[in-house]
Design an enzyme around this catalytic site. Structure first.
Site, PDB file in Angstrom:
ATOM      1  NE  ARG A 158      36.451  39.012  46.978  1.00  0.00           N
ATOM      2  CZ  ARG A 158      35.384  39.731  46.943  1.00  0.00           C
ATOM      3  NH1 ARG A 158      35.506  40.709  46.280  1.00  0.00           N
ATOM      4  NH2 ARG A 158      34.343  39.396  47.502  1.00  0.00           N
ATOM      5  CG  ASP A 263      46.868  41.545  31.972  1.00  0.00           C
ATOM      6  OD1 ASP A 263      47.434  40.689  30.909  1.00  0.00           O
ATOM      7  OD2 ASP A 263      45.870  40.993  32.236  1.00  0.00           O
ATOM      8  CD  GLU A 268      41.641  43.954  27.027  1.00  0.00           C
ATOM      9  OE1 GLU A 268      40.559  42.992  26.904  1.00  0.00           O
ATOM     10  OE2 GLU A 268      41.838  44.257  27.899  1.00  0.00           O
ATOM     11  CG  HIS A 287      42.403  40.971  29.674  1.00  0.00           C
ATOM     12  ND1 HIS A 287      41.110  41.954  29.709  1.00  0.00           N
ATOM     13  CD2 HIS A 287      42.144  40.625  30.989  1.00  0.00           C
ATOM     14  CE1 HIS A 287      40.437  41.821  30.765  1.00  0.00           C
ATOM     15  NE2 HIS A 287      41.028  41.040  31.664  1.00  0.00           N
TER      16      HIS A 287
END
Length: 333
Positions: A158, A263, A268, A287
Protein backbone atom coordinates in the site's frame (compact mmCIF):
# COMPACT_ATOMS: atom_id res chain seq x y z
CA UNK A 1 -11.48 -22.44 27.06
CA UNK A 2 -14.58 -20.64 25.82
CA UNK A 3 -14.83 -16.87 25.48
CA UNK A 4 -17.94 -14.80 26.13
CA UNK A 5 -18.50 -12.35 23.25
CA UNK A 6 -18.74 -8.70 24.20
CA UNK A 7 -22.15 -7.10 23.76
CA UNK A 8 -22.65 -3.47 22.87
CA UNK A 9 -23.13 -2.50 26.51
CA UNK A 10 -20.19 -4.40 27.97
CA UNK A 11 -17.65 -1.54 27.76
CA UNK A 12 -14.89 -4.09 28.07
CA UNK A 13 -11.57 -2.90 29.50
CA UNK A 14 -9.17 -1.99 26.68
CA UNK A 15 -5.62 -0.88 27.38
CA UNK A 16 -3.98 1.82 25.25
CA UNK A 17 -0.19 1.86 25.08
CA UNK A 18 -0.20 5.50 23.96
CA UNK A 19 -2.44 8.35 24.98
CA UNK A 20 -5.69 8.51 23.02
CA UNK A 21 -5.92 11.55 20.72
CA UNK A 22 -8.05 14.13 22.57
CA UNK A 23 -10.55 14.37 19.72
CA UNK A 24 -11.28 10.63 20.09
CA UNK A 25 -11.52 10.44 23.89
CA UNK A 26 -15.30 10.87 24.15
CA UNK A 27 -15.92 8.41 21.33
CA UNK A 28 -13.60 5.80 22.82
CA UNK A 29 -14.83 6.13 26.40
CA UNK A 30 -18.41 5.53 25.27
CA UNK A 31 -17.61 2.05 23.94
CA UNK A 32 -14.83 0.69 26.17
CA UNK A 33 -13.37 1.15 29.62
CA UNK A 34 -10.08 2.95 29.01
CA UNK A 35 -6.93 1.60 30.66
CA UNK A 36 -3.41 2.98 30.33
CA UNK A 37 -1.40 4.50 28.78
CA UNK A 38 2.07 3.14 29.44
CA UNK A 39 4.46 5.13 31.62
CA UNK A 40 8.18 5.68 31.33
CA UNK A 41 8.75 3.51 34.42
CA UNK A 42 6.34 0.75 33.39
CA UNK A 43 5.61 0.20 29.69
CA UNK A 44 2.67 -2.04 30.62
CA UNK A 45 1.14 0.05 33.41
CA UNK A 46 -2.56 -0.74 33.66
CA UNK A 47 -2.47 -3.75 31.32
CA UNK A 48 -3.34 -6.35 33.97
CA UNK A 49 -7.13 -5.94 33.80
CA UNK A 50 -7.35 -5.60 30.01
CA UNK A 51 -9.29 -7.83 27.66
CA UNK A 52 -8.01 -5.89 24.68
CA UNK A 53 -4.81 -3.97 23.99
CA UNK A 54 -4.27 -1.23 21.43
CA UNK A 55 -0.55 -1.67 20.87
CA UNK A 56 1.91 0.78 19.36
CA UNK A 57 5.69 0.42 19.67
CA UNK A 58 5.98 -1.86 22.71
CA UNK A 59 7.07 -5.47 22.78
CA UNK A 60 4.33 -8.03 23.38
CA UNK A 61 5.99 -11.25 24.40
CA UNK A 62 5.09 -13.97 26.89
CA UNK A 63 6.10 -11.77 29.84
CA UNK A 64 3.76 -8.98 28.71
CA UNK A 65 0.93 -11.44 28.11
CA UNK A 66 1.47 -12.94 31.57
CA UNK A 67 0.56 -9.56 33.02
CA UNK A 68 -2.87 -9.67 31.40
CA UNK A 69 -4.40 -13.13 31.92
CA UNK A 70 -7.74 -12.00 30.50
CA UNK A 71 -6.28 -10.57 27.30
CA UNK A 72 -8.14 -11.66 24.17
CA UNK A 73 -6.86 -9.33 21.45
CA UNK A 74 -3.79 -7.25 20.61
CA UNK A 75 -4.55 -4.66 17.93
CA UNK A 76 -1.56 -2.87 16.39
CA UNK A 77 -1.78 0.80 15.44
CA UNK A 78 0.04 0.20 12.18
CA UNK A 79 1.06 -2.43 9.67
CA UNK A 80 3.99 -4.28 11.21
CA UNK A 81 3.55 -6.77 14.02
CA UNK A 82 7.16 -7.88 14.40
CA UNK A 83 7.15 -6.76 18.06
CA UNK A 84 4.28 -9.11 18.87
CA UNK A 85 5.07 -12.75 19.58
CA UNK A 86 2.32 -14.09 17.33
CA UNK A 87 3.15 -17.72 18.09
CA UNK A 88 2.79 -17.13 21.83
CA UNK A 89 -0.38 -15.11 21.34
CA UNK A 90 -1.87 -17.87 19.22
CA UNK A 91 -0.97 -20.49 21.82
CA UNK A 92 -2.91 -18.47 24.38
CA UNK A 93 -5.88 -17.86 22.11
CA UNK A 94 -5.14 -14.14 21.76
CA UNK A 95 -6.08 -12.60 18.42
CA UNK A 96 -3.48 -10.33 16.82
CA UNK A 97 -4.72 -7.63 14.43
CA UNK A 98 -3.15 -4.78 12.53
CA UNK A 99 -4.34 -1.70 10.65
CA UNK A 100 -2.61 -1.88 7.26
CA UNK A 101 -4.64 0.85 5.55
CA UNK A 102 -4.45 3.58 8.19
CA UNK A 103 -0.78 4.74 7.91
CA UNK A 104 -0.56 4.67 4.10
CA UNK A 105 -0.93 8.36 3.24
CA UNK A 106 1.19 9.82 6.03
CA UNK A 107 3.98 7.26 5.69
CA UNK A 108 4.14 7.62 1.91
CA UNK A 109 4.29 11.41 2.16
CA UNK A 110 7.05 11.21 4.77
CA UNK A 111 9.00 8.78 2.60
CA UNK A 112 8.92 11.22 -0.31
CA UNK A 113 9.83 14.09 2.02
CA UNK A 114 12.90 12.15 3.18
CA UNK A 115 13.86 11.40 -0.41
CA UNK A 116 13.57 15.06 -1.37
CA UNK A 117 15.43 16.26 1.74
CA UNK A 118 18.49 14.20 0.82
CA UNK A 119 18.32 14.81 -2.92
CA UNK A 120 18.08 18.57 -2.40
CA UNK A 121 20.71 18.75 0.34
CA UNK A 122 18.34 20.47 2.76
CA UNK A 123 20.23 19.54 5.92
CA UNK A 124 23.72 20.83 5.00
CA UNK A 125 22.22 24.00 3.51
CA UNK A 126 20.38 24.72 6.74
CA UNK A 127 23.54 23.93 8.73
CA UNK A 128 25.48 26.50 6.68
CA UNK A 129 22.98 29.17 7.69
CA UNK A 130 23.19 28.15 11.33
CA UNK A 131 26.97 28.20 11.52
CA UNK A 132 27.41 31.37 9.48
CA UNK A 133 29.10 29.76 6.47
CA UNK A 134 26.31 30.41 3.96
CA UNK A 135 28.12 33.24 2.15
CA UNK A 136 29.14 31.79 -1.20
CA UNK A 137 27.41 28.51 -0.35
CA UNK A 138 25.74 28.24 -3.78
CA UNK A 139 28.94 26.96 -5.34
CA UNK A 140 29.45 24.34 -2.63
CA UNK A 141 25.89 23.05 -2.54
CA UNK A 142 25.34 19.46 -3.71
CA UNK A 143 21.89 18.44 -4.91
CA UNK A 144 20.26 16.34 -7.63
CA UNK A 145 17.06 16.55 -9.66
CA UNK A 146 14.63 13.65 -9.40
CA UNK A 147 12.90 14.28 -12.71
CA UNK A 148 13.81 11.44 -15.06
CA UNK A 149 15.51 9.43 -12.32
CA UNK A 150 14.63 5.80 -11.52
CA UNK A 151 12.91 5.09 -8.21
CA UNK A 152 13.50 1.51 -7.12
CA UNK A 153 10.86 0.20 -4.73
CA UNK A 154 11.71 -2.90 -2.74
CA UNK A 155 8.23 -4.18 -1.92
CA UNK A 156 5.08 -2.87 -3.55
CA UNK A 157 2.38 -2.82 -0.90
CA UNK A 158 0.00 0.00 0.00
CA UNK A 159 2.63 2.54 1.04
CA UNK A 160 4.99 1.78 -1.82
CA UNK A 161 2.17 2.14 -4.36
CA UNK A 162 1.34 5.57 -2.92
CA UNK A 163 5.03 6.54 -3.04
CA UNK A 164 5.09 5.44 -6.69
CA UNK A 165 2.10 7.65 -7.51
CA UNK A 166 3.66 10.73 -5.89
CA UNK A 167 7.06 10.06 -7.45
CA UNK A 168 5.65 9.69 -10.94
CA UNK A 169 4.23 13.16 -10.41
CA UNK A 170 7.82 14.34 -9.93
CA UNK A 171 8.74 12.84 -13.28
CA UNK A 172 10.44 9.73 -11.89
CA UNK A 173 10.37 6.32 -13.52
CA UNK A 174 9.41 3.50 -11.16
CA UNK A 175 10.94 0.02 -11.00
CA UNK A 176 9.74 -2.58 -8.50
CA UNK A 177 11.06 -5.75 -6.94
CA UNK A 178 8.51 -7.78 -4.98
CA UNK A 179 8.61 -11.58 -5.36
CA UNK A 180 5.19 -11.95 -3.69
CA UNK A 181 3.40 -9.49 -5.94
CA UNK A 182 0.65 -10.74 -8.28
CA UNK A 183 1.21 -9.64 -11.86
CA UNK A 184 -2.16 -7.88 -11.98
CA UNK A 185 -1.18 -5.37 -9.27
CA UNK A 186 1.63 -3.77 -11.29
CA UNK A 187 0.45 -0.69 -13.23
CA UNK A 188 1.51 -0.48 -16.87
CA UNK A 189 3.79 2.49 -16.15
CA UNK A 190 5.76 0.55 -13.51
CA UNK A 191 8.60 -1.78 -14.46
CA UNK A 192 8.91 -5.02 -12.54
CA UNK A 193 12.23 -6.86 -12.16
CA UNK A 194 12.93 -10.39 -10.98
CA UNK A 195 15.65 -9.87 -8.38
CA UNK A 196 16.78 -7.49 -5.67
CA UNK A 197 20.15 -7.07 -7.35
CA UNK A 198 18.47 -6.00 -10.57
CA UNK A 199 16.51 -3.17 -8.98
CA UNK A 200 19.54 -2.04 -6.95
CA UNK A 201 21.60 -1.85 -10.12
CA UNK A 202 19.22 0.43 -12.03
CA UNK A 203 17.73 2.70 -9.36
CA UNK A 204 18.88 6.24 -8.59
CA UNK A 205 16.76 6.13 -5.42
CA UNK A 206 16.06 2.96 -3.43
CA UNK A 207 13.05 3.03 -1.09
CA UNK A 208 12.39 0.06 1.19
CA UNK A 209 8.85 -1.20 1.88
CA UNK A 210 9.05 -4.75 3.24
CA UNK A 211 8.12 -6.22 6.64
CA UNK A 212 10.77 -7.26 9.14
CA UNK A 213 10.93 -11.06 9.38
CA UNK A 214 13.63 -13.63 10.04
CA UNK A 215 14.20 -13.76 6.28
CA UNK A 216 14.42 -9.98 5.74
CA UNK A 217 16.45 -8.98 8.80
CA UNK A 218 19.69 -7.41 7.62
CA UNK A 219 18.71 -7.76 3.95
CA UNK A 220 20.63 -4.56 3.14
CA UNK A 221 24.23 -5.35 3.94
CA UNK A 222 27.65 -4.94 2.29
CA UNK A 223 26.69 -6.97 -0.81
CA UNK A 224 23.48 -5.03 -1.43
CA UNK A 225 25.03 -1.60 -0.91
CA UNK A 226 27.80 -2.69 -3.27
CA UNK A 227 25.19 -3.48 -5.93
CA UNK A 228 23.65 -0.02 -5.85
CA UNK A 229 24.38 2.51 -8.54
CA UNK A 230 27.12 4.98 -7.55
CA UNK A 231 25.49 8.16 -6.30
CA UNK A 232 22.21 6.50 -5.31
CA UNK A 233 19.96 7.72 -2.49
CA UNK A 234 18.82 5.12 0.05
CA UNK A 235 15.53 5.59 1.93
CA UNK A 236 14.10 3.35 4.65
CA UNK A 237 10.80 4.10 6.39
CA UNK A 238 9.90 0.43 6.93
CA UNK A 239 11.89 -1.21 9.77
CA UNK A 240 15.36 -0.48 11.11
CA UNK A 241 16.30 -4.15 11.36
CA UNK A 242 16.23 -4.47 7.57
CA UNK A 243 19.49 -2.53 7.33
CA UNK A 244 23.02 -3.31 8.50
CA UNK A 245 23.93 0.14 9.81
CA UNK A 246 27.67 -0.54 9.63
CA UNK A 247 27.36 -1.48 5.97
CA UNK A 248 25.35 1.68 5.29
CA UNK A 249 28.00 3.79 7.01
CA UNK A 250 30.75 2.09 5.01
CA UNK A 251 28.93 2.81 1.73
CA UNK A 252 28.51 6.46 2.72
CA UNK A 253 32.14 6.78 3.84
CA UNK A 254 33.30 5.27 0.56
CA UNK A 255 31.28 7.86 -1.36
CA UNK A 256 29.23 5.18 -3.07
CA UNK A 257 25.93 6.72 -2.01
CA UNK A 258 24.82 10.31 -2.50
CA UNK A 259 23.05 10.04 0.84
CA UNK A 260 20.55 8.20 2.98
CA UNK A 261 17.31 8.98 4.76
CA UNK A 262 15.91 6.88 7.59
CA UNK A 263 12.73 7.08 9.65
CA UNK A 264 13.49 3.74 11.30
CA UNK A 265 16.68 2.52 12.93
CA UNK A 266 17.97 -0.19 15.20
CA UNK A 267 17.99 0.68 18.03
CA UNK A 268 15.23 3.26 18.23
CA UNK A 269 15.93 6.00 18.91
CA UNK A 270 19.59 6.14 17.96
CA UNK A 271 21.89 7.32 20.76
CA UNK A 272 22.91 10.96 20.36
CA UNK A 273 26.52 10.03 19.54
CA UNK A 274 25.64 7.52 16.81
CA UNK A 275 27.78 8.08 13.69
CA UNK A 276 24.72 8.26 11.42
CA UNK A 277 23.60 11.40 13.24
CA UNK A 278 25.30 14.65 12.34
CA UNK A 279 26.38 13.52 8.87
CA UNK A 280 25.53 16.08 6.18
CA UNK A 281 24.52 13.29 3.79
CA UNK A 282 22.09 11.54 6.15
CA UNK A 283 18.64 12.56 7.39
CA UNK A 284 17.22 10.59 10.34
CA UNK A 285 13.78 11.04 11.89
CA UNK A 286 12.66 9.13 15.02
CA UNK A 287 10.03 6.78 13.53
CA UNK A 288 7.43 9.47 13.04
CA UNK A 289 6.32 8.86 9.43
CA UNK A 290 2.75 8.12 10.52
CA UNK A 291 2.68 10.74 13.30
CA UNK A 292 0.35 13.22 11.66
CA UNK A 293 -2.78 14.43 13.41
CA UNK A 294 -4.93 12.83 10.73
CA UNK A 295 -3.16 9.48 10.89
CA UNK A 296 -3.17 9.32 14.68
CA UNK A 297 -6.95 9.53 14.68
CA UNK A 298 -7.26 7.06 11.83
CA UNK A 299 -4.99 4.37 13.28
CA UNK A 300 -6.45 4.61 16.81
CA UNK A 301 -9.98 4.34 15.46
CA UNK A 302 -9.03 1.44 13.19
CA UNK A 303 -7.14 -0.47 15.90
CA UNK A 304 -9.94 0.00 18.41
CA UNK A 305 -12.44 -1.19 15.83
CA UNK A 306 -10.41 -4.37 15.36
CA UNK A 307 -10.27 -4.97 19.12
CA UNK A 308 -14.00 -4.37 19.60
CA UNK A 309 -14.82 -6.73 16.75
CA UNK A 310 -12.90 -9.56 18.40
CA UNK A 311 -14.37 -8.89 21.84
CA UNK A 312 -17.87 -8.80 20.32
CA UNK A 313 -17.36 -12.17 18.67
CA UNK A 314 -16.96 -10.80 15.14
CA UNK A 315 -14.13 -11.60 12.80
CA UNK A 316 -11.96 -8.48 12.37
CA UNK A 317 -10.94 -7.36 8.92
CA UNK A 318 -7.20 -7.74 9.52
CA UNK A 319 -6.59 -10.83 11.66
CA UNK A 320 -2.95 -11.91 11.65
CA UNK A 321 -3.58 -15.32 13.28
CA UNK A 322 -6.96 -16.50 11.97
CA UNK A 323 -6.57 -19.88 13.66
CA UNK A 324 -7.66 -18.35 16.98
CA UNK A 325 -10.95 -17.05 15.64
CA UNK A 326 -13.05 -20.17 16.21
CA UNK A 327 -11.91 -20.37 19.83
CA UNK A 328 -12.71 -16.72 20.43
CA UNK A 329 -16.32 -17.09 19.29
CA UNK A 330 -17.08 -20.49 20.79
CA UNK A 331 -20.45 -20.29 22.58
CA UNK A 332 -20.51 -20.42 26.35
CA UNK A 333 -22.04 -23.84 27.37
Amino acid sequence: MTRRPMTSGDRSPVWFERAIPPELMDEVSRVVTVLGPATRDDPYAGLAAARGAVASAGRYDAAAMDRAPGLRVIARTGIGYDRVDVVEATRRGIAVCNTPDAPTVSTAEHTVALMLAVAKGIQPAQAALRDGSAIGYYGRHRAIELDGKVLGLVGFGRIARRVATISRGLGMRVTVFDPFLPETTVPPDVTRVASLGEVLGVADVISVHVPLTDDTRGMFGPVEFGQMRPGAVFVNAARGGLVDADALLAALDAGRLFGAALDVTEPEPLPADHPLLGRPDVVVTPHIASATSECRVRIFRAALGQAIAVLAGRRPDHLVNPEVYDALVSPVP
